[in-house]
Design an enzyme around this catalytic site. Structure first.
Site, mmCIF file in Angstrom:
data_model
loop_
_atom_site.group_PDB
_atom_site.id
_atom_site.type_symbol
_atom_site.label_atom_id
_atom_site.label_comp_id
_atom_site.label_asym_id
_atom_site.label_seq_id
_atom_site.Cartn_x
_atom_site.Cartn_y
_atom_site.Cartn_z
ATOM 1 N N GLY A 51 -76.295 -60.495 -31.003
ATOM 2 C CA GLY A 51 -75.645 -61.431 -31.906
ATOM 3 C C GLY A 51 -74.216 -61.025 -32.215
ATOM 4 O O GLY A 51 -73.734 -59.969 -31.802
ATOM 5 N N HIS A 64 -60.087 -55.215 -30.258
ATOM 6 C CA HIS A 64 -60.689 -54.840 -28.976
ATOM 7 C C HIS A 64 -59.676 -54.098 -28.109
ATOM 8 O O HIS A 64 -60.001 -53.090 -27.479
ATOM 9 C CB HIS A 64 -61.195 -56.084 -28.243
ATOM 10 C CG HIS A 64 -62.554 -56.516 -28.662
ATOM 11 N ND1 HIS A 64 -63.646 -56.397 -27.844
ATOM 12 C CD2 HIS A 64 -63.008 -57.075 -29.811
ATOM 13 C CE1 HIS A 64 -64.716 -56.861 -28.456
ATOM 14 N NE2 HIS A 64 -64.360 -57.276 -29.660
ATOM 15 N N ARG A 73 -59.556 -49.714 -26.538
ATOM 16 C CA ARG A 73 -59.738 -49.448 -25.107
ATOM 17 C C ARG A 73 -59.025 -48.168 -24.701
ATOM 18 O O ARG A 73 -57.886 -47.931 -25.096
ATOM 19 C CB ARG A 73 -59.191 -50.615 -24.278
ATOM 20 C CG ARG A 73 -60.033 -51.843 -24.387
ATOM 21 C CD ARG A 73 -59.525 -52.983 -23.533
ATOM 22 N NE ARG A 73 -60.078 -54.206 -24.084
ATOM 23 C CZ ARG A 73 -59.460 -55.369 -24.113
ATOM 24 N NH1 ARG A 73 -58.263 -55.495 -23.587
ATOM 25 N NH2 ARG A 73 -60.040 -56.416 -24.652
ATOM 26 N N ARG A 108 -71.211 -59.459 -34.010
ATOM 27 C CA ARG A 108 -71.026 -58.216 -34.764
ATOM 28 C C ARG A 108 -72.248 -57.287 -34.697
ATOM 29 O O ARG A 108 -72.490 -56.502 -35.598
ATOM 30 C CB ARG A 108 -70.668 -58.496 -36.221
ATOM 31 C CG ARG A 108 -69.392 -59.262 -36.414
ATOM 32 C CD ARG A 108 -68.230 -58.368 -36.095
ATOM 33 N NE ARG A 108 -66.982 -58.984 -36.561
ATOM 34 C CZ ARG A 108 -65.856 -58.913 -35.905
ATOM 35 N NH1 ARG A 108 -65.801 -58.276 -34.759
ATOM 36 N NH2 ARG A 108 -64.775 -59.460 -36.367
ATOM 37 N N SER A 109 -72.998 -57.370 -33.614
ATOM 38 C CA SER A 109 -74.184 -56.526 -33.452
ATOM 39 C C SER A 109 -73.844 -55.145 -32.916
ATOM 40 O O SER A 109 -74.669 -54.237 -32.973
ATOM 41 C CB SER A 109 -75.183 -57.201 -32.513
ATOM 42 O OG SER A 109 -74.614 -57.336 -31.218
ATOM 43 N N GLU A 169 -56.829 -60.789 -18.184
ATOM 44 C CA GLU A 169 -57.178 -61.990 -18.940
ATOM 45 C C GLU A 169 -57.257 -63.140 -17.955
ATOM 46 O O GLU A 169 -56.236 -63.630 -17.472
ATOM 47 C CB GLU A 169 -56.139 -62.251 -20.031
ATOM 48 C CG GLU A 169 -56.143 -61.172 -21.090
ATOM 49 C CD GLU A 169 -55.197 -61.456 -22.240
ATOM 50 O OE1 GLU A 169 -54.698 -62.592 -22.348
ATOM 51 O OE2 GLU A 169 -54.975 -60.528 -23.032
ATOM 52 N N LYS A 227 -72.509 -54.962 -29.666
ATOM 53 C CA LYS A 227 -72.696 -55.064 -28.217
ATOM 54 C C LYS A 227 -71.455 -54.655 -27.422
ATOM 55 O O LYS A 227 -71.577 -54.001 -26.391
ATOM 56 C CB LYS A 227 -73.184 -56.461 -27.814
ATOM 57 C CG LYS A 227 -72.283 -57.598 -28.166
ATOM 58 C CD LYS A 227 -72.971 -58.936 -27.920
ATOM 59 C CE LYS A 227 -72.089 -60.091 -28.305
ATOM 60 N NZ LYS A 227 -71.819 -60.178 -29.734
ATOM 61 N N SER A 228 -70.260 -54.978 -27.897
ATOM 62 C CA SER A 228 -69.050 -54.587 -27.159
ATOM 63 C C SER A 228 -68.882 -53.075 -27.148
ATOM 64 O O SER A 228 -68.597 -52.483 -26.101
ATOM 65 C CB SER A 228 -67.811 -55.246 -27.773
ATOM 66 O OG SER A 228 -67.852 -56.639 -27.582
ATOM 67 N N ALA A 249 -61.117 -59.942 -19.919
ATOM 68 C CA ALA A 249 -61.170 -60.707 -21.170
ATOM 69 C C ALA A 249 -61.036 -62.186 -20.801
ATOM 70 O O ALA A 249 -59.933 -62.682 -20.628
ATOM 71 C CB ALA A 249 -60.045 -60.268 -22.097
#
Length: 169
Positions: free
Chosen positions: A8, A48, A52, A10-11, A60, A13-14, A31
Site C-alpha cells: 500500500g 526519492h 538514491r 507509504r508501506s 525518467e 515498499k520503495s 521513474a
C-alpha cells in the site's frame, strides 16, 4: 533476480526494493510516473531522488521495454505511476475497457520480454478496499491488478510490504 515488490501507499515498499540492490554498484532507477505541476508530487519525487545512492542513475521514461534492456540492475518505481502515465499517453481514461486493456497488456508483454536479470519492480497493491465510485478509479484498479499479475508471473519472487514489514509470497 527478478522481484516484484507490492504494498500500500507509504508501506515502505520503495525502501525495501532499494535495499535489494547494492548501493555501491551501478543501478538504473527507472521513474516512469507522470510529470505534474504539483508541490506535493514534487516533494515526493525529491525525497526519492535524495535517498538514491550516488552510483545509481535515473531514467525518467514511460518506455519500460527500452528501460529494462540496460545492462546494470534496474529498479522500476513504480508500475502504478507508469500505468497512470500510459493511460494519459493513450488518452485512454474514456476509452472502452477492452481496447485499453489490450493496449496496456501489449506494452506489458513487450516490457516483460525485455526484462533481463536483476530487476526489481515496485507496484501498488490494489483491490483491498471499496469499489471506487468513479469509472477512472475502477479502470485503474482493474488494470493495475492485471498488470501486477502479469509481472508477478515473470518474477522469481513477490514481496508484500505492510507497515514496513516484508512477507515473501
Amino acid at each position: 533476480m527478478r522481484v516484484l515488490v507490492t504494498g500500500g501507499v507509504r508501506s515502505g515498499k520503495s525502501r525495501h526494493a532499494e535495499s535489494l540492490l547494492d548501493a555501491a554498484l551501478p543501478v538504473v532507477y527507472v521513474a516512469p510516473g507522470p510529470t505534474r505541476d504539483d508541490d506535493d508530487w514534487a516533494a515526493r519525487v525529491r525525497a526519492h531522488q535524495e535517498r538514491r545512492p550516488e552510483a545509481w542513475t535515473t531514467a525518467e521514461t514511460h518506455d519500460l521495454a527500452t528501460a529494462l534492456t540496460v545492462e546494470p540492475p534496474v529498479i522500476v518505481d513504480c508500475l502504478g505511476t507508469w500505468l497512470t502515465a500510459v493511460i494519459d499517453d493513450l488518452e485512454g481514461w474514456d476509452a472502452p475497457v477492452d481496447e485499453l486493456t489490450g493496449r496496456v497488456l501489449d506494452l506489458v508483454g513487450t516490457a516483460i520480454a525485455a526484462m533481463g536479470h536483476d530487476v526489481v519492480l515496485v507496484t501498488n497493491e490494489v483491490g483491498l478496499g471499496i469499489v471506487p465510485e468513479h469509472r477512472s478509479g475502477r479502470v485503474f484498479r482493474d488494470l493495475l491488478g492485471t498488470v501486477n499479475q502479469r509481472f508477478a508471473e515473470a518474477c522469481d519472487e513477490v514481496h508484500l510490504v505492510v507497515a514496513g514489514r516484508v512477507l515473501v509470497l
